[in-house]
Enzyme design. Structure first.
Site, PDB file in Angstrom:
ATOM      1  N   ASP A 228      -0.111  85.131  38.689  1.00  0.00           N
ATOM      2  CA  ASP A 228      -0.742  85.318  39.987  1.00  0.00           C
ATOM      3  C   ASP A 228      -0.535  86.754  40.485  1.00  0.00           C
ATOM      4  O   ASP A 228       0.565  87.307  40.365  1.00  0.00           O
ATOM      5  CB  ASP A 228      -0.091  84.331  40.972  1.00  0.00           C
ATOM      6  CG  ASP A 228      -0.699  84.396  42.346  1.00  0.00           C
ATOM      7  OD1 ASP A 228      -1.896  84.097  42.460  1.00  0.00           O
ATOM      8  OD2 ASP A 228       0.016  84.740  43.308  1.00  0.00           O
ATOM      9  N   GLU A 289      -4.414  87.239  36.556  1.00  0.00           N
ATOM     10  CA  GLU A 289      -5.328  87.355  37.688  1.00  0.00           C
ATOM     11  C   GLU A 289      -5.544  88.848  37.918  1.00  0.00           C
ATOM     12  O   GLU A 289      -4.916  89.466  38.780  1.00  0.00           O
ATOM     13  CB  GLU A 289      -4.761  86.699  38.947  1.00  0.00           C
ATOM     14  CG  GLU A 289      -5.845  86.567  40.006  1.00  0.00           C
ATOM     15  CD  GLU A 289      -5.355  86.419  41.440  1.00  0.00           C
ATOM     16  OE1 GLU A 289      -6.176  86.104  42.300  1.00  0.00           O
ATOM     17  OE2 GLU A 289      -4.168  86.646  41.702  1.00  0.00           O
TER      18      GLU A 289
HETATM   19  C1  GLC Z   1      -3.762  84.736  44.308  1.00  0.00           C
HETATM   20  C2  GLC Z   1      -4.141  83.274  44.406  1.00  0.00           C
HETATM   21  C3  GLC Z   1      -4.440  82.960  45.841  1.00  0.00           C
HETATM   22  C4  GLC Z   1      -3.184  83.211  46.647  1.00  0.00           C
HETATM   23  C5  GLC Z   1      -2.686  84.638  46.449  1.00  0.00           C
HETATM   24  C6  GLC Z   1      -1.288  84.800  46.963  1.00  0.00           C
HETATM   25  O1  GLC Z   1      -4.803  85.572  44.649  1.00  0.00           O
HETATM   26  O2  GLC Z   1      -5.215  83.003  43.556  1.00  0.00           O
HETATM   27  O3  GLC Z   1      -4.876  81.636  46.010  1.00  0.00           O
HETATM   28  O4  GLC Z   1      -3.442  82.986  48.004  1.00  0.00           O
HETATM   29  O5  GLC Z   1      -2.633  84.984  45.088  1.00  0.00           O
HETATM   30  O6  GLC Z   1      -0.376  84.173  46.116  1.00  0.00           O
END
Ligand code: GLC
Length: 565
Positions: A228, A289
């Site tokens: 993440d 991500e």
């Molecule tokens: C990423 C996740 C999102 C979350 C953020 C903070 O972007 O996909 O859902 O709110 O991280 O952890």
């Protein structure tokens, strides 16, 4: 040492067992399992509620593994199911080595992993590496005093002056990225909500602790992690102010800035290389991500020597905001322009569903099949968001009072938050779409009686059966598994056409990205390809079993997949 040897032995057994599964499904044996796999993202809160408390849970997911096996997915990625105050629905973790009681127990996770393995479905967890919850014991200790041994595990600084944060950085979720803590009168940094303080990855103890978390779950049998917010791990230690963008403000009323001093710092690649080594001990896969502005930035996440993430997500596709043959063609060419496995994601728990983003209100079902035909036939790894296979739409909150996602409350009405793409999975036409016997935490979409697993399984022309047939084709056809991508008819403004070819097998994909019928004459000669006819493997509309490559008739938004003969 003993721990490591046992770990290695275990991971080899796992790897033998699972590579057997990969080969059963076909594909070049020298390819790694994740190169042929289709991943399926599950938002645990919204998938299936086994104990009727209105929230989905781990046992609910286990009870649906047969469905996922029938559908043809190879791995599930669960968004965070760790203990959490749920300020950001799990992305604020207060214990990395347990399961939130809302979702079940560690024994439930063990069972999910074991049952998944029996069906050839691997489990990927969401590793929230950038920040913890402010209720994590590490942060509780860290905030307790300036001299606490965990003080430096987070990013603490004095304010610029009384009441002024250390610099101008803003949080992605609105307001300054700093919060002052009365215990010590210093500020801590949080790129997301104040309840999500950023870890300090410059501290080697943080690195060790987080790598131990990864090992802990690998030893329990998970197959990898989605990392993440991985672009956020490091910040400029000098805390240089970010430049502002032309006096613009965002949905939360903050000045728009270029986050050049707190995102994408080169130091993060060192961490990824180390984490990859840990992951390799267990034959694991790392998905990133990786929001980037350019393909050059994206490339870096694979590592110069392929030694960082195997699967950094190509979010540049998200920028293609409408159905457009030239735009998708261009974006595919970019993804094909370098080595490394492309990773295609068309929707997720943070972004609007495909049905709503790309639907024209008239041909939505055809468009759903068209998009499936695109991202499931490209070379690379697709990650399919739960519910896309039945054509779920976004169900945004109707009033501000209905909003649950804090950014929706803050940004209303410009930003309605992310509840709309996180509604309960639609299993049948019964109460609450079969998700739960009681009122779900987030309302079921109004169209659930028509769009649900049970009804669509019975209809051979449903979106669901189209997905299933496509996944089955993708898993068994050598050209779709391993073929190279060859663009065709590159000037066509309406139709996206390409081949996947491997060892003499050529699969043709022709996608009508317009709302009118199209007759396509394939330009094969300029690519040195000869073919007399095409044998249809799958189409989203009625068409003769054999076709003429000089004239393929396509219905509006029709998808046509055939083998060249
Ligand atoms: C990423 C996740 C999102 C979350 C953020 C903070 O972007 O996909 O859902 O709110 O991280 O952890």
């Amino acid at each position: 040492m003993r721990r490591q040897i046992l770990g290695l032995l275990f991971s080899c057994l796992v790897c033998l067992n699972l590579s057997a599964i990969a080969q059963e499904k076909g594909g070049r044996p020298d390819q790694r399992w994740w190169q042929h796999a289709v991943f399926y993202e599950i938002y645990p809160r919204s998938f299936a509620d086994s104990n009727n408390d209105g929230l989905g849970d781990i046992k609910g997911i286990t009870s649906k593994l047969d469905y996922l096996h029938w559908l043809g997915v190879d791995a599930i990625w669960l968004t965070p199911m760790f203990p959490s105050p749920q300020v950001d629905f799990g992305y604020d973790v207060s214990d990395y080595e347990n399961v939130d009681p809302h979702y079940g127990t560690l024994a439930d996770m063990d069972q999910l992993i074991a049952e998944g393995k029996r069906r050839g479905i691997r489990v990927i967890l969401d590793f929230v590496v950038n920040h913890t919850s402010d209720q994590h014991p590490w942060f509780i200790e860290s905030r307790s005093s300036k001299t606490n041994p965990k003080r430096d595990w987070y990013i603490w600084r004095d304010g610029k002056s009384a009441g002024q944060p250390p610099n101008n950085w803003t949080s992605l979720f609105g307001g300054p990225a700093w919060r002052v803590d009365p215990a010590t009168n210093q500020w801590y940094y949080h790129y997301f909500y104040p309840a999500q303080p950023d870890l300090n990855w410059r501290n080697p103890e943080v690195e060790t602790a987080m790598f131990d978390v990864a090992r802990w779950w690998y030893r329990r049998g998970v197959a990898g992690f989605r990392l993440d917010a991985v672009t956020n791990l490091f910040e400029d230690p000098e805390l240089t102010d970010n430049p502002l963008v032309d006096h613009q403000t965002n949905a939360y009323g903050d000045p728009v800035q270029q986050p050049i001093h707190n995102l994408e710092l080169p130091e993060l690649h060192g961490v990824l290389q180390q984490l990859r080594k840990v992951s390799d001990e267990y034959d694991g896969v790392l998905i990133g991500e990786t929001w980037t502005d350019t393909v050059d930035q994206l490339k870096r996440y694979y590592g110069e020597h392929g030694n960082e993430l195997q699967l950094p997500i190509d979010f540049l596709f998200f920028a293609v905001g409408k159905i457009s043959a030239p735009d998708f063609r261009k974006q595919i060419a970019v993804a094909e322009s370098f080595e490394g496995q492309p990773v295609y994601v068309f929707s997720n728990h943070d972004e609007p569903r495909q049905y709503t983003k790309y639907g024209d209100g008239r041909h939505n079902d055809q468009i759903a099949k068209l998009l499936a035909s695109l991202y499931l036939t490209l070379r690379g790894t697709p990650i399919l968001y739960y519910g896309e296979e039945i054509g779920m739409e976004n169900n945004d909150p109707k009033t501000k009072e209905d909003v649950q996602d804090p950014i929706g409350k803050l940004g209303w009405p410009k930003d309605k938050g992310r509840d709309g793409e996180r509604t309960p999975m639609q299993w049948n036409a019964e109460v609450n779409a079969g998700f739960s016997q009681v009122k779900p935490w987030n309302p079921v979409d109004a169209l659930y009686k028509q769009y649900n697993v049970e009804v669509e399984r019975r209809d051979p022309n449903s979106i669901l059966n189209y997905y299933r047939n496509l996944l089955s084709l993708r898993h068994t056809n050598p050209a779709l598994l391993d073929g190279k991508y060859v663009a065709l008819n590159e000037d066509d403004p309406n139709v996206l056409a390409y081949l996947r070819s491997y060892a003499g097998k050529r699969v043709l994909i022709v996608l009508n990205m317009s709302g009118s019928t199209q007759a396509v004459k394939l330009d094969l000669l300029s690519k040195g390809i000869s073919a007399k006819s095409s044998k249809v493997l799958l189409a989203s509309f009625k068409t003769p079993k054999r076709g003429n490559v000089n004239k393929i008739d396509l219905e509006p938004f029709g998808a046509y997949i055939a083998e060249l003969e």
